[in-house]
Design a protein around this motif. Structure first.
Motif, PDB file in Angstrom:
ATOM      1  N   VAL A  10      44.169  25.799  20.040  1.00  0.00           N
ATOM      2  CA  VAL A  10      42.809  26.341  20.025  1.00  0.00           C
ATOM      3  C   VAL A  10      42.582  27.162  18.766  1.00  0.00           C
ATOM      4  O   VAL A  10      41.530  27.057  18.130  1.00  0.00           O
ATOM      5  CB  VAL A  10      42.547  27.186  21.297  1.00  0.00           C
ATOM      6  CG1 VAL A  10      41.300  28.023  21.155  1.00  0.00           C
ATOM      7  CG2 VAL A  10      42.458  26.296  22.509  1.00  0.00           C
ATOM      8  N   TYR A  11      43.572  27.956  18.379  1.00  0.00           N
ATOM      9  CA  TYR A  11      43.432  28.764  17.166  1.00  0.00           C
ATOM     10  C   TYR A  11      43.321  27.883  15.921  1.00  0.00           C
ATOM     11  O   TYR A  11      42.552  28.175  15.016  1.00  0.00           O
ATOM     12  CB  TYR A  11      44.607  29.730  17.023  1.00  0.00           C
ATOM     13  CG  TYR A  11      44.472  30.658  15.850  1.00  0.00           C
ATOM     14  CD1 TYR A  11      43.607  31.741  15.897  1.00  0.00           C
ATOM     15  CD2 TYR A  11      45.184  30.439  14.689  1.00  0.00           C
ATOM     16  CE1 TYR A  11      43.460  32.593  14.829  1.00  0.00           C
ATOM     17  CE2 TYR A  11      45.047  31.280  13.600  1.00  0.00           C
ATOM     18  CZ  TYR A  11      44.179  32.362  13.675  1.00  0.00           C
ATOM     19  OH  TYR A  11      44.030  33.204  12.609  1.00  0.00           O
ATOM     20  N   GLN A  24      53.692  29.730  30.856  1.00  0.00           N
ATOM     21  CA  GLN A  24      53.517  30.544  29.647  1.00  0.00           C
ATOM     22  C   GLN A  24      53.770  29.735  28.384  1.00  0.00           C
ATOM     23  O   GLN A  24      53.052  29.889  27.388  1.00  0.00           O
ATOM     24  CB  GLN A  24      54.429  31.761  29.702  1.00  0.00           C
ATOM     25  CG  GLN A  24      54.012  32.759  30.738  1.00  0.00           C
ATOM     26  CD  GLN A  24      55.050  33.837  30.961  1.00  0.00           C
ATOM     27  OE1 GLN A  24      55.961  33.995  30.155  1.00  0.00           O
ATOM     28  NE2 GLN A  24      54.919  34.573  32.042  1.00  0.00           N
ATOM     29  N   ALA A  25      54.769  28.854  28.401  1.00  0.00           N
ATOM     30  CA  ALA A  25      55.030  28.010  27.235  1.00  0.00           C
ATOM     31  C   ALA A  25      53.854  27.067  26.993  1.00  0.00           C
ATOM     32  O   ALA A  25      53.418  26.891  25.845  1.00  0.00           O
ATOM     33  CB  ALA A  25      56.322  27.216  27.438  1.00  0.00           C
ATOM     34  N   PHE A  26      53.317  26.480  28.061  1.00  0.00           N
ATOM     35  CA  PHE A  26      52.155  25.601  27.919  1.00  0.00           C
ATOM     36  C   PHE A  26      50.952  26.371  27.393  1.00  0.00           C
ATOM     37  O   PHE A  26      50.228  25.892  26.513  1.00  0.00           O
ATOM     38  CB  PHE A  26      51.819  24.958  29.263  1.00  0.00           C
ATOM     39  CG  PHE A  26      50.568  24.137  29.228  1.00  0.00           C
ATOM     40  CD1 PHE A  26      50.537  22.918  28.581  1.00  0.00           C
ATOM     41  CD2 PHE A  26      49.412  24.595  29.826  1.00  0.00           C
ATOM     42  CE1 PHE A  26      49.387  22.160  28.537  1.00  0.00           C
ATOM     43  CE2 PHE A  26      48.256  23.854  29.792  1.00  0.00           C
ATOM     44  CZ  PHE A  26      48.238  22.631  29.142  1.00  0.00           C
ATOM     45  N   ALA A  27      50.743  27.563  27.891  1.00  0.00           N
ATOM     46  CA  ALA A  27      49.602  28.375  27.445  1.00  0.00           C
ATOM     47  C   ALA A  27      49.735  28.759  25.978  1.00  0.00           C
ATOM     48  O   ALA A  27      48.747  28.751  25.234  1.00  0.00           O
ATOM     49  CB  ALA A  27      49.466  29.620  28.314  1.00  0.00           C
ATOM     50  N   LEU A  28      50.949  29.079  25.537  1.00  0.00           N
ATOM     51  CA  LEU A  28      51.141  29.423  24.126  1.00  0.00           C
ATOM     52  C   LEU A  28      50.853  28.237  23.215  1.00  0.00           C
ATOM     53  O   LEU A  28      50.223  28.376  22.164  1.00  0.00           O
ATOM     54  CB  LEU A  28      52.558  29.935  23.895  1.00  0.00           C
ATOM     55  CG  LEU A  28      52.834  31.352  24.374  1.00  0.00           C
ATOM     56  CD1 LEU A  28      54.311  31.688  24.223  1.00  0.00           C
ATOM     57  CD2 LEU A  28      51.987  32.340  23.619  1.00  0.00           C
ATOM     58  N   VAL A  29      51.290  27.045  23.603  1.00  0.00           N
ATOM     59  CA  VAL A  29      51.007  25.852  22.804  1.00  0.00           C
ATOM     60  C   VAL A  29      49.516  25.560  22.807  1.00  0.00           C
ATOM     61  O   VAL A  29      48.931  25.216  21.771  1.00  0.00           O
ATOM     62  CB  VAL A  29      51.814  24.654  23.342  1.00  0.00           C
ATOM     63  CG1 VAL A  29      51.381  23.356  22.692  1.00  0.00           C
ATOM     64  CG2 VAL A  29      53.294  24.882  23.126  1.00  0.00           C
TER      65      VAL A  29
END
Length: 121
Positions: A98-99, A88-93
């Motif tokens: 991407v944003y 989840q931490a990797f996905a948030l970063v």
């Protein structure tokens, strides 16, 4: 108690899958977190809910005196929590990057051209 947990697990899986098919990438991460929690509850429930003592072998004994709690599901869930937190931490970063690159969190609007990608890299 197992039937209540089965309903909760089903609800978490349904909500997680629903959020993962939404267009927003942030909702997809929340869905991923719900799926992880549902999987942890499933492992916990499959390991049988026992109101027992820790599985200690008494002095002079060869096996623990029943009823005892099974430590294996607890160890698997603890490992899954740590791995899930890392994912989840990797996905948030990754989503933040991407944003910043694309400028939106909508999966349908995330399009870049090859020249834009090369100039940002």
């Amino acid at each position: 108690m197992e039937s209540v947990l089965a309903i909760v697990i089903g609800g978490l899986y349904a909500a997680g899958l629903y959020l993962m098919v939404r267009r927003s990438i942030v909702k997809m991460i929340f869905g991923l977190a719900l799926l992880g929690n549902a999987a942890n509850l499933l492992i916990f429930t499959v390991g049988r809910l026992t109101r027992g003592r820790p599985p200690y072998v008494p002095v002079g004994g060869t096996e623990p005196v029943p009823p005892v709690a099974d430590p294996l599901p607890q160890a698997l869930i603890l490992t899954a929590i740590v791995i899930g937190f890392g994912v989840q931490a990797f996905a948030l970063v990754l989503i933040k990057r991407v944003y910043q690159t694309v400028g939106t969190d909508d999966l349908d609007e995330m399009t870049t051209t090859d020249t834009d990608f090369r100039s940002n890299g």
